[in-house]
Design a protein around this motif. Sequence first.
Motif, PDB file in Angstrom:
ATOM      1  N   TYR A  37      27.734  26.440 -43.037  1.00 61.64           N
ATOM      2  CA  TYR A  37      27.358  27.706 -43.851  1.00 61.64           C
ATOM      3  C   TYR A  37      26.925  27.090 -45.154  1.00 61.64           C
ATOM      4  N   HIS A  38      26.991  25.874 -45.726  1.00 64.27           N
ATOM      5  CA  HIS A  38      26.536  25.377 -46.973  1.00 64.27           C
ATOM      6  C   HIS A  38      24.784  25.230 -46.807  1.00 64.27           C
ATOM      7  N   LYS A  83      23.483  28.815 -46.996  1.00 61.96           N
ATOM      8  CA  LYS A  83      23.539  29.367 -48.622  1.00 61.96           C
ATOM      9  C   LYS A  83      22.350  28.799 -49.349  1.00 61.96           C
ATOM     10  N   THR A  84      21.950  27.567 -48.846  1.00 62.12           N
ATOM     11  CA  THR A  84      21.142  26.707 -49.686  1.00 62.12           C
ATOM     12  C   THR A  84      19.773  27.347 -49.486  1.00 62.12           C
ATOM     13  N   THR A 140      27.541  39.703 -45.300  1.00 62.20           N
ATOM     14  CA  THR A 140      26.572  40.009 -46.443  1.00 62.20           C
ATOM     15  C   THR A 140      26.867  40.814 -47.392  1.00 62.20           C
ATOM     16  N   PHE A 146      18.990  32.621 -50.060  1.00 66.08           N
ATOM     17  CA  PHE A 146      19.151  33.307 -51.047  1.00 66.08           C
ATOM     18  C   PHE A 146      17.487  33.189 -51.838  1.00 66.08           C
ATOM     19  N   PHE A 205      28.339  35.463 -47.661  1.00 66.07           N
ATOM     20  CA  PHE A 205      26.668  35.383 -47.787  1.00 66.07           C
ATOM     21  C   PHE A 205      26.294  36.881 -48.704  1.00 66.07           C
TER      22      PHE A 205
END
Length: 426
Positions: free
Chosen positions: A284-285, A288-289, A389, A292, A212
Motif C-alpha cells: 500500500y505504501h 500511495k507513492t 478511496t 496521488f 486512499f
Amino acid sequence: MSTNTEIKKNYQFIKFKKLVIVSVIIGFLSAFLGIVLKNATEYYESIFFHRAETNAVFFIIFPFFGLSIIYFLRQYLFKKKENKGIKEIFESVSSKTKNLPSYKIPSHFINGLLTVVSGGSTGIEVSTVVATATIGAVAQRKHNMFRQYKTELICAGIAAGITVLFSSPIAGILFSLEVISKKLTRTFILTTGIAVIIASALSFLLHEKPLFAVNITTWHLKAIPYFILLGVLSAIYSIYLTRCVLFFKSYFSKINEPYYKIIVGSVLLSISFFIFPQLYGEGYHAIKTVIFNSNDTTLTLSLALTFFGITILKPIATSATLAAGGDGGVFAPSLFIGAFLGLLLALLLNRYTNADVIPLNFMIIGMAAVLSASIHAPFTALFLVCGLTNNYTLFFPILIVCLISKYTAKMIYPFTVYNYSPSLVK
C-alpha cells in the motif's frame, strides 16, 4: 391455543433480543480486532521497511526472521496446525461438526502481523477475516439458541472486520454474502447489519480514515472501450495470480523439511525486494507513492519496465510468502497488481494512441477489476474500492469492468484460491 401462541411469540422475542445482543458484541470485538491489527501493521511495517531501505541487508534478514517466528509459534503455541485461510471458514460453515477453534483468533492476528511487517508480500485481510469469523463462531457455540445460526454469526464477524479495514460497511456485507454465505436470510440481514453498524460507529469514533482518499471528479464515455480492455487484462492477471499461488503451494508441499520451505521462500522474497522494493509487505505504501501523482506521471522506458516487472513479480512474491508459511491471501496483492496494471495501461494508451485517458481512474478501476476476478465477487470489489478511496464517481465504470473481469476470468479458469480443489479438476 392462545397460550401456546403467546409462549411462541415470547420465545421468538427472546431469541430476537439475544441475536441483537450477540451481534452487537461480535460487531464490536471484530471491529476492534480489525482496527488494532490494521494500525499495528501499518505502523510497524513502515518502520521495518524504512530500516530495510536504509540498509538492504534487512531485505534478507526480515523475511527469514518473520517466517521462522511464525513457524515456531505454530509448532509450540498454535497446536502445530497451519492456517488454511478462508478455506477454514468454508469447511466450518459447510459442516455441523467442524468448528473454528478459538486459538485461531490470536493465531491469525499474530501471524498476519508478523508476515506483513517482516516483508511478506501479502496483506492482513484474510488474517482479519478468519480471526473475526472465529469470533462469530465462538459466540455461536456459547448458547444452544445460536446453534442454528452458525453461518450468520460467522458472517457478522467477517462483515465487521471488512468494514473497518476498507471503510465500507456495504463491502463487508457483500463479501460475507458473495463469498461465504451465498444465501440471504432475515437472520443474515439482522446479524450482519447490526455488526457493520457497530463497526462503522467504532471507526467513526476512532477517526479511522479511508486508505486512499483521492479526488476523482469525472470520467468520459470515450474511455469505455479502454475500460473493457482493462477488465480483460485484469482477468488474465488474476488467473496468473491464482495459478502462481496454487503452483507454489503444490511445489512447496513436496518439501518435507519445513525449514527448507522457509529458506526458499525467504530467498525468493529477498531477491524480489532487491529488484523492486515496492513489493515489500502489503504494497500500500507503493500505491500511495504513485496514486496521488498518477495524472502527472510521464511514461519512460524505465518506468514502463518497472511497472511491468512489478505486476509480474508480485504474484510470485505473494505465492512464495504463502507457500513458505506466511499468513494472508490475495486481497492486497490483487489491489496492488490492479493499481499498477491500470496505471501502466493508461500511460501506454496516452503515449502511443493519444487516448487522453485519466491515469488515476485506471488505477482505481484496475484495483477493483483484479480483485473482482481473483475472488469472483464483483459487488464486493466495487464497494470495497469505493470505500477505500472514499469516492463513488467511478461507480458505473467500476461495476461494468468488475463484471467483465470476473466472468472473463471464470470462463478461462473457473477456480479461485479459495474454491480450488485438486479433485475438481480430475
